[in-house]
Design a protein around this motif. Sequence first.
Motif, PDB file in Angstrom:
ATOM      1  N   THR A  53      -1.789   6.143  -5.680  1.00 14.29           N
ATOM      2  CA  THR A  53      -2.445   5.175  -6.560  1.00 14.29           C
ATOM      3  C   THR A  53      -1.507   4.056  -6.997  1.00 14.29           C
ATOM      4  O   THR A  53      -1.883   3.217  -7.803  1.00 14.29           O
ATOM      5  CB  THR A  53      -3.018   5.882  -7.809  1.00 14.29           C
ATOM      6  OG1 THR A  53      -1.964   6.589  -8.472  1.00 14.29           O
ATOM      7  CG2 THR A  53      -4.121   6.855  -7.428  1.00 14.29           C
ATOM      8  N   SER A  54      -0.297   4.029  -6.464  1.00 19.14           N
ATOM      9  CA  SER A  54       0.655   2.974  -6.802  1.00 19.14           C
ATOM     10  C   SER A  54       1.582   2.726  -5.621  1.00 19.14           C
ATOM     11  O   SER A  54       2.144   3.671  -5.049  1.00 19.14           O
ATOM     12  CB  SER A  54       1.491   3.367  -8.024  1.00 19.14           C
ATOM     13  OG  SER A  54       2.583   2.488  -8.189  1.00 19.14           O
ATOM     14  N   ALA A  55       1.747   1.462  -5.264  1.00 16.54           N
ATOM     15  CA  ALA A  55       2.674   1.115  -4.182  1.00 16.54           C
ATOM     16  C   ALA A  55       4.101   1.494  -4.540  1.00 16.54           C
ATOM     17  O   ALA A  55       4.919   1.754  -3.656  1.00 16.54           O
ATOM     18  CB  ALA A  55       2.573  -0.382  -3.880  1.00 16.54           C
ATOM     19  N   ASN A  56       4.415   1.556  -5.835  1.00 20.36           N
ATOM     20  CA  ASN A  56       5.769   1.938  -6.253  1.00 20.36           C
ATOM     21  C   ASN A  56       6.111   3.356  -5.806  1.00 20.36           C
ATOM     22  O   ASN A  56       7.269   3.665  -5.516  1.00 20.36           O
ATOM     23  CB  ASN A  56       5.897   1.842  -7.780  1.00 20.36           C
ATOM     24  CG  ASN A  56       6.032   0.421  -8.253  1.00 20.36           C
ATOM     25  OD1 ASN A  56       6.701  -0.396  -7.631  1.00 20.36           O
ATOM     26  ND2 ASN A  56       5.386   0.098  -9.362  1.00 20.36           N
ATOM     27  N   HIS A  75      -4.768   8.454   1.597  1.00 16.10           N
ATOM     28  CA  HIS A  75      -5.845   7.780   0.876  1.00 16.10           C
ATOM     29  C   HIS A  75      -5.218   6.899  -0.214  1.00 16.10           C
ATOM     30  O   HIS A  75      -4.696   7.407  -1.208  1.00 16.10           O
ATOM     31  CB  HIS A  75      -6.794   8.801   0.265  1.00 16.10           C
ATOM     32  CG  HIS A  75      -7.398   9.725   1.288  1.00 16.10           C
ATOM     33  ND1 HIS A  75      -8.518   9.395   2.015  1.00 16.10           N
ATOM     34  CD2 HIS A  75      -7.015  10.957   1.711  1.00 16.10           C
ATOM     35  CE1 HIS A  75      -8.818  10.381   2.840  1.00 16.10           C
ATOM     36  NE2 HIS A  75      -7.925  11.352   2.672  1.00 16.10           N
ATOM     37  N   ALA A  76      -5.262   5.593  -0.004  1.00 13.12           N
ATOM     38  CA  ALA A  76      -4.645   4.643  -0.928  1.00 13.12           C
ATOM     39  C   ALA A  76      -5.690   4.054  -1.860  1.00 13.12           C
ATOM     40  O   ALA A  76      -6.847   3.839  -1.476  1.00 13.12           O
ATOM     41  CB  ALA A  76      -3.951   3.530  -0.150  1.00 13.12           C
ATOM     42  N   VAL A  77      -5.278   3.779  -3.086  1.00  9.15           N
ATOM     43  CA  VAL A  77      -6.229   3.322  -4.106  1.00  9.15           C
ATOM     44  C   VAL A  77      -6.800   1.948  -3.807  1.00  9.15           C
ATOM     45  O   VAL A  77      -7.938   1.651  -4.145  1.00  9.15           O
ATOM     46  CB  VAL A  77      -5.564   3.344  -5.501  1.00  9.15           C
ATOM     47  CG1 VAL A  77      -4.495   2.261  -5.615  1.00  9.15           C
ATOM     48  CG2 VAL A  77      -6.601   3.189  -6.600  1.00  9.15           C
ATOM     49  N   GLY A  78      -5.997   1.079  -3.161  1.00 11.99           N
ATOM     50  CA  GLY A  78      -6.455  -0.284  -2.909  1.00 11.99           C
ATOM     51  C   GLY A  78      -5.703  -0.947  -1.778  1.00 11.99           C
ATOM     52  O   GLY A  78      -4.886  -0.313  -1.085  1.00 11.99           O
ATOM     53  N   LYS A  79      -5.923  -2.223  -1.609  1.00  9.28           N
ATOM     54  CA  LYS A  79      -5.408  -2.973  -0.469  1.00  9.28           C
ATOM     55  C   LYS A  79      -3.893  -2.988  -0.402  1.00  9.28           C
ATOM     56  O   LYS A  79      -3.296  -2.699   0.639  1.00  9.28           O
ATOM     57  CB  LYS A  79      -5.940  -4.410  -0.525  1.00  9.28           C
ATOM     58  CG  LYS A  79      -5.483  -5.294   0.623  1.00  9.28           C
ATOM     59  CD  LYS A  79      -6.111  -6.673   0.504  1.00  9.28           C
ATOM     60  CE  LYS A  79      -5.670  -7.578   1.659  1.00  9.28           C
ATOM     61  NZ  LYS A  79      -6.285  -8.931   1.550  1.00  9.28           N
ATOM     62  N   SER A  92      -2.508   7.231   9.542  1.00 11.28           N
ATOM     63  CA  SER A  92      -3.925   7.105   9.199  1.00 11.28           C
ATOM     64  C   SER A  92      -4.057   6.797   7.713  1.00 11.28           C
ATOM     65  O   SER A  92      -3.792   7.655   6.867  1.00 11.28           O
ATOM     66  CB  SER A  92      -4.667   8.404   9.539  1.00 11.28           C
ATOM     67  OG  SER A  92      -6.012   8.342   9.112  1.00 11.28           O
ATOM     68  N   VAL A  93      -4.466   5.578   7.383  1.00 11.77           N
ATOM     69  CA  VAL A  93      -4.542   5.131   5.986  1.00 11.77           C
ATOM     70  C   VAL A  93      -5.948   4.624   5.684  1.00 11.77           C
ATOM     71  O   VAL A  93      -6.477   3.760   6.391  1.00 11.77           O
ATOM     72  CB  VAL A  93      -3.518   4.011   5.699  1.00 11.77           C
ATOM     73  CG1 VAL A  93      -3.627   3.566   4.236  1.00 11.77           C
ATOM     74  CG2 VAL A  93      -2.111   4.475   6.016  1.00 11.77           C
ATOM     75  N   SER A  94      -6.562   5.158   4.647  1.00 10.98           N
ATOM     76  CA  SER A  94      -7.850   4.642   4.177  1.00 10.98           C
ATOM     77  C   SER A  94      -7.625   3.864   2.891  1.00 10.98           C
ATOM     78  O   SER A  94      -6.765   4.210   2.078  1.00 10.98           O
ATOM     79  CB  SER A  94      -8.846   5.776   3.945  1.00 10.98           C
ATOM     80  OG  SER A  94      -8.392   6.649   2.930  1.00 10.98           O
ATOM     81  N   GLU A  95      -8.399   2.807   2.721  1.00 12.25           N
ATOM     82  CA  GLU A  95      -8.199   1.863   1.612  1.00 12.25           C
ATOM     83  C   GLU A  95      -9.349   1.940   0.629  1.00 12.25           C
ATOM     84  O   GLU A  95     -10.507   1.749   0.996  1.00 12.25           O
ATOM     85  CB  GLU A  95      -8.076   0.452   2.192  1.00 12.25           C
ATOM     86  CG  GLU A  95      -7.873  -0.647   1.186  1.00 12.25           C
ATOM     87  CD  GLU A  95      -7.793  -2.001   1.874  1.00 12.25           C
ATOM     88  OE1 GLU A  95      -8.500  -2.933   1.431  1.00 12.25           O
ATOM     89  OE2 GLU A  95      -7.036  -2.126   2.854  1.00 12.25           O
ATOM     90  N   GLY A  96      -9.037   2.232  -0.640  1.00 11.31           N
ATOM     91  CA  GLY A  96     -10.055   2.302  -1.670  1.00 11.31           C
ATOM     92  C   GLY A  96     -10.365   0.948  -2.277  1.00 11.31           C
ATOM     93  O   GLY A  96      -9.829  -0.082  -1.868  1.00 11.31           O
ATOM     94  N   SER A  97     -11.201   0.961  -3.290  1.00 11.70           N
ATOM     95  CA  SER A  97     -11.658  -0.276  -3.927  1.00 11.70           C
ATOM     96  C   SER A  97     -10.675  -0.828  -4.951  1.00 11.70           C
ATOM     97  O   SER A  97     -10.868  -1.918  -5.475  1.00 11.70           O
ATOM     98  CB  SER A  97     -12.993  -0.020  -4.618  1.00 11.70           C
ATOM     99  OG  SER A  97     -12.831   0.929  -5.679  1.00 11.70           O
ATOM    100  N   GLY A  98      -9.634  -0.047  -5.274  1.00 14.09           N
ATOM    101  CA  GLY A  98      -8.681  -0.470  -6.293  1.00 14.09           C
ATOM    102  C   GLY A  98      -8.809   0.315  -7.584  1.00 14.09           C
ATOM    103  O   GLY A  98      -8.008   0.136  -8.498  1.00 14.09           O
ATOM    104  N   ASP A  99      -9.794   1.209  -7.650  1.00 18.77           N
ATOM    105  CA  ASP A  99     -10.036   1.999  -8.859  1.00 18.77           C
ATOM    106  C   ASP A  99      -9.655   3.455  -8.602  1.00 18.77           C
ATOM    107  O   ASP A  99     -10.198   4.104  -7.702  1.00 18.77           O
ATOM    108  CB  ASP A  99     -11.503   1.894  -9.252  1.00 18.77           C
ATOM    109  CG  ASP A  99     -11.798   2.641 -10.533  1.00 18.77           C
ATOM    110  OD1 ASP A  99     -12.139   3.835 -10.453  1.00 18.77           O
ATOM    111  OD2 ASP A  99     -11.673   2.031 -11.610  1.00 18.77           O
ATOM    112  N   ALA A 100      -8.731   3.985  -9.407  1.00 13.80           N
ATOM    113  CA  ALA A 100      -8.228   5.346  -9.192  1.00 13.80           C
ATOM    114  C   ALA A 100      -9.306   6.396  -9.421  1.00 13.80           C
ATOM    115  O   ALA A 100      -9.354   7.413  -8.707  1.00 13.80           O
ATOM    116  CB  ALA A 100      -7.034   5.604 -10.108  1.00 13.80           C
TER     117      ALA A 100
END
Length: 236
Positions: A53-56, A75-79, A92-100
Amino acid sequence: MVRVLVTRPEPGASRTARRLRDMGFQPILLPLTETVPVDAGAVPDDAVAVAVTSANALRHAPKALIAALAALPCHAVGKRTAQAAREAGFVSVSEGSGDAEALADALAASLSGKTIAYLCGRVRFATFEERLEAAAVHVRAVETYDTLALDYSDGDIIDRLVGQPVETVLLYSAKAAVAMQTMIERPKLHDLFDNTRFLALSGRIAAALGGISSERMQIAKEPSEEALLALLQEWR
């Protein structure tokens, strides 16, 4: 030119400053927190997927940790987090809408009874993990970084602001909002923020900045920088 105070930590602060200049604003960099790596500990050997949920969490993760998990679906939270996952080496990376919370709900629907590795920081809100645990998804938190508050003297802050009031402050985290609250309560700094408008990434972050009237606080439509900067553009 509208002066915009950027409170997020580096390297994101400089990236935001470039975007603000391109939009015609005058950015003032004053990171109120910094992220530092910590010992990530053991990798869960029963994980079937990875959540971030954080690129950091990816930026500070040891290479050995990434190598051990890279074959699992991520599974990543956003772009931006998804981009960081790909750059780190996840296949294999899936991109969420940005909301945890939305990410937690999506994972809960498909991973009940299974274990995921959650790459995260020591400072985080519990909602993501709580939602998954409630759906019988076993979350193994792998902490790769910590978030520390930065302290500035009155003189340092006045120098950065060139002694002039700030029109707008961008708030990206609750920890930064708390630090902002402490700052504006200082007698020598209070006048610099008398008429400041605060733009927050979420309602939770806005709530961490107490004592600010609703007329001076606005919340992004979604927890993304794109939404936050769109709000800034609308206000101008």
